[in-house]
Every structure is written in structure tokens, then in C-alpha cells.
Design an enzyme around this catalytic site. Structure first.
Site, PDB file in Angstrom:
ATOM      1  N   CYS A  37       0.850  -1.187   0.000  1.00 48.10           N
ATOM      2  CA  CYS A  37       0.000   0.000   0.000  1.00 48.10           C
ATOM      3  C   CYS A  37       0.889   1.242   0.000  1.00 48.10           C
ATOM      4  O   CYS A  37       1.786   1.367   0.828  1.00 48.10           O
ATOM      5  CB  CYS A  37      -0.875  -0.028   1.251  1.00 48.10           C
ATOM      6  SG  CYS A  37      -1.832   1.473   1.488  1.00 48.10           S
ATOM      7  N   CYS A  40       0.241   3.211   3.570  1.00 53.92           N
ATOM      8  CA  CYS A  40       0.658   2.719   4.887  1.00 53.92           C
ATOM      9  C   CYS A  40       1.741   1.652   4.822  1.00 53.92           C
ATOM     10  O   CYS A  40       2.298   1.278   5.846  1.00 53.92           O
ATOM     11  CB  CYS A  40      -0.545   2.196   5.670  1.00 53.92           C
ATOM     12  SG  CYS A  40      -1.166   0.619   5.059  1.00 53.92           S
ATOM     13  N   CYS A  86      -7.203  -1.126   0.965  1.00 56.97           N
ATOM     14  CA  CYS A  86      -6.250  -1.592   1.958  1.00 56.97           C
ATOM     15  C   CYS A  86      -6.996  -1.752   3.280  1.00 56.97           C
ATOM     16  O   CYS A  86      -7.623  -0.809   3.760  1.00 56.97           O
ATOM     17  CB  CYS A  86      -5.129  -0.574   2.113  1.00 56.97           C
ATOM     18  SG  CYS A  86      -4.027  -0.912   3.494  1.00 56.97           S
ATOM     19  N   CYS A  89      -5.519   0.760   6.197  1.00 57.66           N
ATOM     20  CA  CYS A  89      -5.715   2.212   6.243  1.00 57.66           C
ATOM     21  C   CYS A  89      -6.918   2.687   5.428  1.00 57.66           C
ATOM     22  O   CYS A  89      -7.271   3.864   5.483  1.00 57.66           O
ATOM     23  CB  CYS A  89      -4.456   2.936   5.766  1.00 57.66           C
ATOM     24  SG  CYS A  89      -4.168   2.825   3.988  1.00 57.66           S
ATOM     25  N   CYS A 109      -8.007  -5.736 -10.122  1.00 58.49           N
ATOM     26  CA  CYS A 109      -7.592  -4.704 -11.074  1.00 58.49           C
ATOM     27  C   CYS A 109      -7.208  -3.475 -10.246  1.00 58.49           C
ATOM     28  O   CYS A 109      -8.061  -2.809  -9.672  1.00 58.49           O
ATOM     29  CB  CYS A 109      -8.778  -4.419 -12.002  1.00 58.49           C
ATOM     30  SG  CYS A 109      -8.418  -3.268 -13.316  1.00 58.49           S
TER      31      CYS A 109
END
Ligand SMILES: [Zn+2]
Length: 126
Positions: A37, A40, A86, A89, A109
Site C-alpha cells: 500500500c 501505509c 487496503c 488504512c 484490477c
């Protein structure tokens, strides 16, 4: 937020934007490694699950661990899709579809802008 995002990254991660197809820096990335991510740093996808979906976005058939990914119904744009975020976060990543070509049947995707790629450490060659 650990690091500053570019306006383009902010648009994808927090305003649920979508990068133009074939614009992302990871679309054709074949280097072995981990996609984390960008907000984060949580590890989300491995290069092992990446495939070329021909859609213009990086595509994966599974997350590294399911609990790192949150999914939610998305009825925007006049269609029903499953948004993926995510789980740590809440940053928007992209969408998941049920037309994947591998045994998982899934196609994650994902926007390159939402990802931070970490190349795998080379095997000890000394
Ligand atoms: Zn995150």
C-alpha cells in the site's frame, strides 16, 4: 500518513479515482517482488500472482493475505463492482472481478498509483 502523496496518488487512494489505463508504472512490471500500500506500507500483492490482463492496469489473481484487503460493494458509474481497499488504512486500490483466468477466478484490477513496489532481494549469489 507516513509520507506525502502526489496529487495523482491522493486522487486514487482517497477520492477513489482511477488512473488512465496503460498509464501506470507497474502495468508491465515483471520484476519479482512485493506490492505494498502506497499510503501505509501494508503488503498487498506479490509478483507471483500478477498477470497480464490486457486491461491496462496491474492485475493480480489473489492478495498476499486475504485479511490485508477489504472489499465493499460499489454502485458508482451506474454499475455494480466490488471495490477493494487496503484493510489497514482504507486506501482505495481498485476493483475485483470474477473473470480471472487462473484457478482463483479473481481479477484484482489495481491502480499502480495505489501501490509501492519493493523488488525481492536477490538470492545470495556470492
Ligand atoms: Zn494502506
Amino acid at each position: 500518513m507516513k509520507k506525502r502523496l502526489t496529487p495523482e496518488q491522493y486522487n486514487v487512494c482517497f477520492l477513489k479515482g482511477t488512473e488512465p489505463p496503460f498509464s501506470g508504472k507497474y502495468t508491465y512490471n515483471k520484476v519479482p517482488g512485493t506490492y505494498a500500500c502506497v499510503v501505509c506500507g501494508a503488503e498487498l500483492f506479490s509478483s507471483d500472482s500478477k498477470f497480464d490482463s490486457k486491461t491496462g492496469w496491474p492485475s493480480f489473481d489473489r492478495p498476499i493475505v486475504n485479511k490485508n484487503i477489504a472489499a465493499e460493494d460499489d454502485y458508482s458509474c451506474g454499475m455494480h463492482r466490488i471495490e477493494v481497499m487496503c484493510a489497514n488504512c482504507g486506501s482505495h486500490l481498485g476493483h475485483v472481478f470474477d473473470d480471472g483466468p487462473t484457478e482463483t477466478g479473481k481479477r484484482y484490477c489495481i491502480n499502480s498509483l495505489a501501490l509501492d513496489f519493493k523488488p525481492r532481494a536477490k538470492p545470495d549469489s556470492k
